[in-house]
Scaffold this active site. Structure first.
Site, mmCIF file in Angstrom:
data_model
loop_
_atom_site.group_PDB
_atom_site.id
_atom_site.type_symbol
_atom_site.label_atom_id
_atom_site.label_comp_id
_atom_site.label_asym_id
_atom_site.label_seq_id
_atom_site.Cartn_x
_atom_site.Cartn_y
_atom_site.Cartn_z
ATOM 1 N N HIS A 238 0.938 -1.285 0.048
ATOM 2 C CA HIS A 238 0.179 -0.108 0.134
ATOM 3 C C HIS A 238 0.881 1.290 0.151
ATOM 4 O O HIS A 238 0.450 2.219 0.395
ATOM 5 C CB HIS A 238 -0.924 0.017 1.129
ATOM 6 C CG HIS A 238 -1.664 -1.271 1.514
ATOM 7 N ND1 HIS A 238 -2.904 -1.510 0.906
ATOM 8 C CD2 HIS A 238 -1.497 -2.366 2.082
ATOM 9 C CE1 HIS A 238 -3.400 -2.567 1.213
ATOM 10 N NE2 HIS A 238 -2.375 -3.212 1.937
ATOM 11 N N SER B 274 14.969 21.622 -16.475
ATOM 12 C CA SER B 274 13.644 22.473 -16.786
ATOM 13 C C SER B 274 14.369 24.036 -17.328
ATOM 14 O O SER B 274 15.356 24.385 -17.098
ATOM 15 C CB SER B 274 13.036 22.766 -15.535
ATOM 16 O OG SER B 274 12.169 23.900 -15.518
ATOM 17 N N LYS C 163 16.148 21.938 -11.293
ATOM 18 C CA LYS C 163 15.406 20.726 -11.818
ATOM 19 C C LYS C 163 16.299 19.681 -12.574
ATOM 20 O O LYS C 163 17.058 20.157 -13.171
ATOM 21 C CB LYS C 163 14.341 20.960 -12.568
ATOM 22 C CG LYS C 163 12.959 21.342 -12.004
ATOM 23 C CD LYS C 163 12.391 20.355 -10.920
ATOM 24 C CE LYS C 163 11.038 20.609 -10.629
ATOM 25 N NZ LYS C 163 10.115 19.873 -11.565
ATOM 26 N N GLU D 49 9.753 8.603 -17.374
ATOM 27 C CA GLU D 49 8.283 8.904 -17.363
ATOM 28 C C GLU D 49 7.973 8.602 -18.640
ATOM 29 O O GLU D 49 6.683 8.173 -19.077
ATOM 30 C CB GLU D 49 8.124 10.413 -17.244
ATOM 31 C CG GLU D 49 8.334 10.892 -15.644
ATOM 32 C CD GLU D 49 8.459 12.480 -15.339
ATOM 33 O OE1 GLU D 49 8.270 13.252 -16.335
ATOM 34 O OE2 GLU D 49 8.803 12.789 -14.305
#
Ligand code: ARG
Length: 465
Positions: free
Chosen positions: A156, A277, A283, A290
């Site tokens: 979980h 970024s 970043k 992804e």
């Protein structure tokens, strides 16, 4: 518009119809398979005395020249042709005139395209297997190096019990191993040659289908000519296997993204596999993970698309089946590049081992072991579960872990606690005592790694196929 038919037509095909119907834009990818199939077909025609040796030689050298010219960019596959089959045949006729016109004897584009698609899919199956084989080698190496890299195991997404990086990655090893087994099952089932099925009912020429099958390294010919030209099960099965691979990769990527986040900081993705970024200078984004996670959608899409396309088609060939290619080809290429890039990213990850171990120590990952301690001392498990539950509540209140409590405090919950409790619930003990097959204890893991190394040794790419 160079087409293979037209004798029974009185009008030119409408340009929009021609474009809508044409498949050259995407089936040109199968040029090698198409020529390979034609070489085998013509060789068989000659052996059976259906065409002369002279014609076969002209066909053979013509086909080889077409392939060479295409590869060297001396010949361009343009949309002047309806499909790759028309392109090859028209160019062969230019080179070998009447001999070229004899190539299509005893063959239809229906069995021809069925063969090309099978050969193409078979090649991609092997390439996918190869990519998975390399990925498995990357994973097993990381496993061997991280038998004692402790970390929390989750259920979980909450800390559950302590484990090791080797154990966690071992789960993915099993997944990708099953993926390879699935590919090899599909290969076994699909490896039959449809050539000779003709349009749908075979042919009156004395074709030797066994011989063609052998030349193209199939196990034998397919056994029903209608099924041969209308079967795309193997594409669907392969897309299914690819979808499962993507599901596995996507889960792995999700974990890498989480672990790489500021909150976890378990791992760091190498600069070479990260992006920045345009606005936020701090970043360093896990874009590759992804993108792999994201591309899962298009692979599932290809599977759903073909399942739907095939569902209402009456026997035998229908033009709907031309829709088997575009999305399938895209899925084939997508998965191979995802596996390859993912492997590169994995190989270059760095691990914040200290932080992983720290994280495993907090969050009561040793609560089960603490209950087991009381069980070994004679308490029934259900009672032990309740006692530890109360201790956890107490610790939450004090903002500490169970092992940080003094013996007196522990004895307040049960007088069965002794000094040996600290050893019994240390991170190391919690992992190393888990020695059943498949558990994270390093002695158990070593045995599994041995088994899996043997598997890799026995199942190298060429030996499976
Ligand atoms: N481009 C077609 C396909 O991909 C080739 C087969 C054409 N056969 C036909 N009877 N029109 O399926």
């Amino acid at each position: 518009m160079a087409q293979l038919w037209g004798g029974r037509f009185q009008k030119e095909t409408d340009k929009a119809v021609y474009d809508f119907n044409a498949s050259i834009r995407f089936d040109k990818k199968m040029i090698e398979q198409d020529i390979k199939g034609s070489l085998a077909h013509s060789k068989m025609l000659e052996k059976q005395g259906i065409i002369s040796l002279e014609d076969y030689k002209a066909i053979k050298s013509g086909l080889e020249k077409i392939l060479d010219d295409v590869k060297n960019n001396a010949l361009e596959i343009t949309d002047e042709y309806e499909d790759v089959h028309s392109f090859v045949e028209a160019n062969l006729i230019k080179i070998a005139s009447d001999a070229g016109k004899r190539l299509h004897t005893g063959r239809s584009r229906n069995d021809q395209v069925a063969l090309d698609m099978r050969l193409y899919t078979r090649d991609k199956l092997v390439q996918t297997d190869e990519a998975l084989f390399h990925l498995l080698n990357v994973i097993i190496k990381i496993m061997e190096e991280n038998l004692n890299t402790y970390m929390p195991g989750f259920t979980h997404l909450q800390k559950a019990q302590p484990t090791t990086l080797a154990h966690h990655f071992g789960a993915y090893f099993e997944m990708f191993k099953r993926d390879r087994q699935r590919l090899s099952d599909i290969y076994e089932r699909m490896n039959y040659c449809p050539l000779g099925a003709g349009a749908l009912c075979g042919t009156t020429y004395p074709l030797d289908r066994d011989y063609v099958a052998e030349l193209l390294e199939f196990k034998g010919p397919t056994l029903n000519s209608m099924d041969s030209v209308s079967d795309r099960d193997y594409v669907i099965e392969f897309l299914n296997a690819l979808s499962i691979i993507m599901m596995h990769l996507s889960r792995f990527c999700e974990e890498i993204i989480l672990w790489n986040s500021n909150e976890y900081r378990f791992i760091e993705i190498d600069d070479a596999f990260s992006t920045g970024s345009s606005i936020m200078p701090q970043k360093k984004n896990p874009d590759i993970a992804e993108l792999v996670r994201g591309k899962t959608g298009r692979v599932y899409g290809a599977l759903m698309s073909l399942l739907t396309t095939m569902k209402g088609i009456p026997l035998a060939y229908n033009k709907d089946m031309q829709e088997d290619k575009e999305m399938a080809f895209d899925a084939y290429d997508t998965v191979i590049s995802c596996i390859t890039l993912f492997g590169g990213m994995l190989e270059t990850l760095t691990y914040n081992k200290e932080r992983m171990a720290q994280s495993a120590m907090m969050g009561f990952t040793n609560a089960t072991d603490c209950a087991d301690y009381l069980v070994y001392k004679g308490m029934p498990f259900r009672d032990a579960h309740t006692v530890i539950g109360k201790i956890v509540l107490y610790c939450i209140d004090k903002n500490c872990s169970i092992d940080m409590l003094k013996l007196d405090e522990l004895k307040g919950f049960s007088d069965m606690f002794e000094d040996d409790i600290y050893d019994a619930i240390s991170l190391e003990t919690c992992v190393e005592k888990r020695l059943t097959v498949g558990a994270p204890g390093s002695e158990a893991m070593k045995k599994v790694i041995e088994i899996n190394k043997e598997y890799l040794e026995d199942n190298k790419i060429k030996e499976i196929f």
